[in-house]
Design a protein around this motif. Structure first.
Motif, PDB file in Angstrom:
ATOM      1  N   TYR A 116       0.514  -1.192   0.136  1.00 23.86           N
ATOM      2  CA  TYR A 116      -0.261   0.346  -0.415  1.00 23.86           C
ATOM      3  C   TYR A 116       1.340   1.132  -0.090  1.00 23.86           C
ATOM      4  CZ  TYR A 116      -4.733  -3.056   0.498  1.00 23.86           C
ATOM      5  OH  TYR A 116      -5.228  -3.984  -0.279  1.00 23.86           O
ATOM      6  N   ALA A 117       1.850   0.920   0.101  1.00 22.75           N
ATOM      7  CA  ALA A 117       3.146   2.528   0.350  1.00 22.75           C
ATOM      8  C   ALA A 117       3.325   2.771  -1.477  1.00 22.75           C
ATOM      9  CB  ALA A 117       4.513   2.116   1.256  1.00 22.75           C
ATOM     10  N   LEU A 118       3.406   1.489  -1.747  1.00 22.88           N
ATOM     11  CA  LEU A 118       3.164   2.167  -3.569  1.00 22.88           C
ATOM     12  C   LEU A 118       2.688   2.503  -4.453  1.00 22.88           C
ATOM     13  CD1 LEU A 118       5.051  -1.016  -5.743  1.00 22.88           C
ATOM     14  CD2 LEU A 118       2.839  -0.014  -6.518  1.00 22.88           C
ATOM     15  N   LEU A 119       0.957   2.067  -3.733  1.00 23.27           N
ATOM     16  CA  LEU A 119      -0.130   2.919  -4.592  1.00 23.27           C
ATOM     17  C   LEU A 119      -0.899   4.413  -4.945  1.00 23.27           C
ATOM     18  CD1 LEU A 119      -3.081  -0.075  -3.686  1.00 23.27           C
ATOM     19  CD2 LEU A 119      -1.336   0.057  -5.382  1.00 23.27           C
ATOM     20  N   PRO A 120       0.254   5.121  -3.314  1.00 27.52           N
ATOM     21  CA  PRO A 120       0.099   6.074  -4.239  1.00 27.52           C
ATOM     22  C   PRO A 120       1.226   6.953  -4.843  1.00 27.52           C
ATOM     23  CG  PRO A 120       0.673   5.754  -1.774  1.00 27.52           C
ATOM     24  CD  PRO A 120       0.158   4.906  -1.750  1.00 27.52           C
ATOM     25  N   ALA A 121       2.149   6.445  -4.697  1.00 27.52           N
ATOM     26  CA  ALA A 121       3.641   6.589  -5.625  1.00 27.52           C
ATOM     27  C   ALA A 121       2.934   6.234  -6.850  1.00 27.52           C
ATOM     28  CB  ALA A 121       4.633   6.284  -4.880  1.00 27.52           C
ATOM     29  N   ALA A 122       2.910   5.400  -7.396  1.00 31.36           N
ATOM     30  CA  ALA A 122       2.123   4.982  -8.722  1.00 31.36           C
ATOM     31  C   ALA A 122       0.752   5.558  -9.161  1.00 31.36           C
ATOM     32  CB  ALA A 122       2.047   3.018  -8.821  1.00 31.36           C
ATOM     33  N   SER A 123       0.481   6.029  -8.385  1.00 31.92           N
ATOM     34  CA  SER A 123      -1.304   6.584  -9.185  1.00 31.92           C
ATOM     35  C   SER A 123      -0.873   7.857  -9.031  1.00 31.92           C
ATOM     36  CB  SER A 123      -2.357   6.614  -8.069  1.00 31.92           C
ATOM     37  OG  SER A 123      -2.761   5.602  -7.749  1.00 31.92           O
ATOM     38  N   ALA A 124       0.393   9.391  -8.422  1.00 39.30           N
ATOM     39  CA  ALA A 124       0.482  10.014  -8.876  1.00 39.30           C
ATOM     40  C   ALA A 124       1.682  10.425  -9.826  1.00 39.30           C
ATOM     41  CB  ALA A 124       1.396  10.542  -6.778  1.00 39.30           C
ATOM     42  N   TYR A 125       2.147   9.727  -9.904  1.00 36.58           N
ATOM     43  CA  TYR A 125       3.165   9.325 -11.142  1.00 36.58           C
ATOM     44  C   TYR A 125       2.558   9.610 -12.319  1.00 36.58           C
ATOM     45  CZ  TYR A 125       7.146   7.790 -14.336  1.00 36.58           C
ATOM     46  OH  TYR A 125       8.001   8.028 -14.956  1.00 36.58           O
ATOM     47  N   LEU A 126       1.556   8.465 -12.719  1.00 37.91           N
ATOM     48  CA  LEU A 126       0.854   8.669 -13.479  1.00 37.91           C
ATOM     49  C   LEU A 126       0.295  10.378 -14.455  1.00 37.91           C
ATOM     50  CD1 LEU A 126      -2.078   5.454 -13.659  1.00 37.91           C
ATOM     51  CD2 LEU A 126       0.353   5.896 -14.756  1.00 37.91           C
ATOM     52  N   ALA A 127      -0.600  10.562 -12.410  1.00 41.65           N
ATOM     53  CA  ALA A 127      -1.191  12.450 -12.703  1.00 41.65           C
ATOM     54  C   ALA A 127      -0.407  13.129 -12.513  1.00 41.65           C
ATOM     55  CB  ALA A 127      -2.142  12.719 -11.851  1.00 41.65           C
ATOM     56  N   ASP A 128       0.990  13.451 -12.258  1.00 37.78           N
ATOM     57  CA  ASP A 128       2.547  13.824 -12.725  1.00 37.78           C
ATOM     58  C   ASP A 128       2.002  13.796 -14.774  1.00 37.78           C
ATOM     59  OD1 ASP A 128       2.357  13.842 -10.281  1.00 37.78           O
ATOM     60  OD2 ASP A 128       4.200  12.936 -10.050  1.00 37.78           O
ATOM     61  N   ILE A 129       2.092  12.716 -15.219  1.00 35.68           N
ATOM     62  CA  ILE A 129       2.847  12.394 -16.354  1.00 35.68           C
ATOM     63  C   ILE A 129       1.662  12.632 -17.700  1.00 35.68           C
ATOM     64  CG2 ILE A 129       5.303  11.516 -15.810  1.00 35.68           C
ATOM     65  CD1 ILE A 129       4.082   8.819 -16.999  1.00 35.68           C
ATOM     66  N   THR A 130       0.502  12.779 -16.576  1.00 32.63           N
ATOM     67  CA  THR A 130      -0.989  12.962 -17.796  1.00 32.63           C
ATOM     68  C   THR A 130      -1.181  14.156 -17.367  1.00 32.63           C
ATOM     69  OG1 THR A 130      -1.158  10.798 -17.777  1.00 32.63           O
ATOM     70  CG2 THR A 130      -2.642  11.993 -17.849  1.00 32.63           C
ATOM     71  N   PRO A 131      -1.766  14.843 -18.549  1.00 35.30           N
ATOM     72  CA  PRO A 131      -3.231  15.923 -19.011  1.00 35.30           C
ATOM     73  C   PRO A 131      -3.803  15.373 -18.628  1.00 35.30           C
ATOM     74  CG  PRO A 131      -2.288  15.743 -21.068  1.00 35.30           C
ATOM     75  CD  PRO A 131      -1.677  14.249 -19.780  1.00 35.30           C
ATOM     76  N   PRO A 132      -4.036  16.228 -17.582  1.00 33.81           N
ATOM     77  CA  PRO A 132      -5.296  16.541 -16.510  1.00 33.81           C
ATOM     78  C   PRO A 132      -6.374  16.545 -17.199  1.00 33.81           C
ATOM     79  CG  PRO A 132      -4.562  18.814 -16.454  1.00 33.81           C
ATOM     80  CD  PRO A 132      -3.292  18.066 -17.278  1.00 33.81           C
ATOM     81  N   ARG A 133      -6.717  16.862 -18.363  1.00 36.74           N
ATOM     82  CA  ARG A 133      -8.165  16.569 -19.550  1.00 36.74           C
ATOM     83  C   ARG A 133      -8.596  15.239 -19.149  1.00 36.74           C
ATOM     84  NH1 ARG A 133     -11.999  20.256 -21.497  1.00 36.74           N
ATOM     85  NH2 ARG A 133     -12.515  18.179 -22.517  1.00 36.74           N
ATOM     86  N   LEU A 134      -7.404  14.194 -19.697  1.00 37.57           N
ATOM     87  CA  LEU A 134      -7.088  13.272 -19.578  1.00 37.57           C
ATOM     88  C   LEU A 134      -6.851  12.011 -19.100  1.00 37.57           C
ATOM     89  CD1 LEU A 134      -4.944  13.391 -23.241  1.00 37.57           C
ATOM     90  CD2 LEU A 134      -7.615  13.001 -23.074  1.00 37.57           C
ATOM     91  N   ARG A 135      -6.570  12.454 -17.404  1.00 32.96           N
ATOM     92  CA  ARG A 135      -6.491  11.340 -16.480  1.00 32.96           C
ATOM     93  C   ARG A 135      -6.947  11.024 -16.220  1.00 32.96           C
ATOM     94  NH1 ARG A 135      -4.626  15.944 -12.482  1.00 32.96           N
ATOM     95  NH2 ARG A 135      -2.281  16.124 -14.052  1.00 32.96           N
ATOM     96  N   GLY A 136      -8.725  10.939 -16.245  1.00 34.10           N
ATOM     97  CA  GLY A 136      -9.300  10.014 -16.147  1.00 34.10           C
ATOM     98  C   GLY A 136      -9.638   8.650 -17.390  1.00 34.10           C
ATOM     99  N   THR A 137      -8.582   9.151 -18.176  1.00 34.58           N
ATOM    100  CA  THR A 137      -9.216   7.908 -19.270  1.00 34.58           C
ATOM    101  C   THR A 137      -7.742   7.290 -18.983  1.00 34.58           C
ATOM    102  OG1 THR A 137      -9.322   9.602 -21.082  1.00 34.58           O
ATOM    103  CG2 THR A 137      -8.488   7.765 -21.659  1.00 34.58           C
ATOM    104  N   ILE A 138      -6.747   7.793 -18.710  1.00 36.83           N
ATOM    105  CA  ILE A 138      -5.301   6.842 -18.248  1.00 36.83           C
ATOM    106  C   ILE A 138      -5.511   5.871 -17.039  1.00 36.83           C
ATOM    107  CG2 ILE A 138      -3.295   7.161 -17.633  1.00 36.83           C
ATOM    108  CD1 ILE A 138      -2.986   8.031 -20.418  1.00 36.83           C
ATOM    109  N   TYR A 139      -5.942   6.974 -16.181  1.00 38.56           N
ATOM    110  CA  TYR A 139      -6.521   5.861 -14.795  1.00 38.56           C
ATOM    111  C   TYR A 139      -7.688   4.835 -15.181  1.00 38.56           C
ATOM    112  CZ  TYR A 139      -4.298   8.897 -11.714  1.00 38.56           C
ATOM    113  OH  TYR A 139      -3.232   9.736 -10.274  1.00 38.56           O
ATOM    114  N   ALA A 140      -8.262   5.403 -16.184  1.00 35.67           N
ATOM    115  CA  ALA A 140      -9.223   4.014 -16.564  1.00 35.67           C
ATOM    116  C   ALA A 140      -7.948   2.731 -17.258  1.00 35.67           C
ATOM    117  CB  ALA A 140     -10.338   4.887 -17.835  1.00 35.67           C
TER     118      ALA A 140
END
Length: 406
Positions: free
Chosen positions: A330-354
């Motif tokens: 569980y220490a890994l999960l927020p780091a991975a999710s934050a990394y995706l948000a860091d490198i993804t445009p806000p308007r595409l973030r839901g798609t990338i998370y999907a």
């Protein structure tokens, strides 16, 4: 207004940040209580429906196959910028399906309901996680995602513990009926109080990403795609043993060591309790040091701990290893999710998370089928020793993740 806080020029938050993160965390908790209900019930289902290990694994896989619907949810919620409706209604309908699980009479009916539960549960992560990243600034993204993940780990811990405890006194069916109530209440609260973020900007041009607010100008499209693929593969390979272990831990403990079902379910919950502590810690450290160190270190430690677990029997050493496995997972999960948000445009973030969550759970469904089949052939210990070999490949790939500090 004292509760109106602007982090971005075109984003307005409508409620107190403390109330928002509280609702996000509670909703995440309820979602995971429902998502974890099937594994601790497998010993009961195995007895009631006379299942093989493969059939037991099939039940979990069907839930995760249903989660593939996350892709549609993420893309549509990005397109329409309507996120809260998916999360709120998803919690309410999940609660109703949990009740129906307790009413099933045949394995076929149970399998269908579990699959539908996965489809409904797919409404949470892409829009829910995206809302968290939009409500709070990038410099604090990791820690708020970590707080949000407290809800996930708490729910995953409470699910087995509540089922194990309540089933002892109420029976497993009445336990499910009782657990449906908070889903309805929190779902309606989410629909009432959480507001969708209005992002008054044009859809970003993927060839001109440097013009997007809250997005690193030095990241090009090719680099974004490469970074996402490396992260996906590292996590998929690196987490195979612990995903298989979480799915079959109760069966491993009951069939190998003759533990009673309630105690085995509570030990599964112990792994999740550790996440209550580690999720915010992992997110906070990743804000300070970058995401990569947390990802690499966590995958490496989990690989070692799974191997050590196979050398122990029930007692303090085993319980300590289970706690540490949950802690680093569980220490890994927020780091991975934050990394995706860091490198993804806000308007595409839901798609990338999907895509991220859909691919993750699709792969997990395969792992559970594979693990169940291998256990039938090789037994528990030889199966998990084999799976640890794949995790080594995940550790190696994680070293290729591009290191960035916020």
């Amino acid at each position: 207004h004292k509760h109106t806080i602007l982090f971005y020029p075109t984003m307005e938050r409508k409620i107190s940040p403390y109330l928002a993160i509280t609702i996000f965390t509670l909703a995440h908790s309820i979602h995971h209580i429902y998502a974890i209900l099937i594994p601790p019930l497998l010993p009961i289902f195995k007895l009631v429906y006379h299942l093989t290990y493969f059939q037991a694994g099939l039940l979990i896989s069907l839930f995760n196959i249903g989660l593939i619907n996350q892709l549609l949810v993420g893309v549509y919620s990005d397109k329409k910028q309507k996120r809260k409706i998916f999360v709120g209604l998803g919690l309410v309908f999940s609660a109703f399906l949990v009740v129906i699980v307790g009413l099933t009479e045949t394995f076929l009916t149970l399998a269908i309901i579990v699959f539908l539960l996965g489809i409904v549960a797919s409404t949470y992560h892409p829009p829910g996680t995206t809302l968290v990243t939009e409500y709070f600034p990038p410099q604090k993204r990791g820690r708020f995602l970590g707080i949000h993940l407290i809800g996930g780990s708490t729910g995953t811990a409470l699910g087995p513990i509540l089922i194990g405890g309540l089933a002892t006194y109420l029976g497993w069916k009445h336990s499910l009926y009782l657990l449906s109530i908070p889903g309805i209440l929190i779902g309606l609260t989410y629909l009432t109080l959480i507001k969708d973020i209005a992002m008054n900007r044009k859809q970003p041009n993927l060839t001109n990403l440097e013009n997007i607010t809250d997005f690193p100008a030095n990241f090009q499209l090719k680099e974004i795609i490469t970074s996402i693929i490396i992260l996906f593969l590292a996590l998929f390979l690196g987490l195979i043993p612990i995903i298989g272990l979480q799915s079959f831990l109760t069966l491993y403990l009951t069939d190998t060591f003759n533990l009673n079902i309630s105690f085995a379910a509570m030990l599964l919950g112990l792994m999740q309790i550790a996440g209550i502590l580690s999720s915010p810690i992992g997110g906070w450290i990743s804000d300070k040091t970058g995401r990569k160190p947390i990802i690499v270190f966590s995958l490496t430690i989990q690989l070692v701990l799974v191997y050590l677990l196979l050398q122990t029997s029930p007692g303090i050493p085993m319980y300590g290893i289970l706690f540490l496995l949950g802690f680093f997972f569980y220490a890994l999960l927020p780091a991975a999710s934050a990394y995706l948000a860091d490198i993804t445009p806000p308007r595409l973030r839901g798609t990338i998370y999907a895509i991220y969550f859909t691919a993750s759970f699709g792969w997990i469904a395969f792992i559970q089928l594979l693990t169940g089949n291998l256990i039938d052939i090789l037994g528990f210990k030889n199966t998990f020793k084999t799976l640890t070999l794949t995790a080594f490949g995940g550790v190696v790939l994680s070293l290729l993740i591009k290191h960035r500090r916020i």
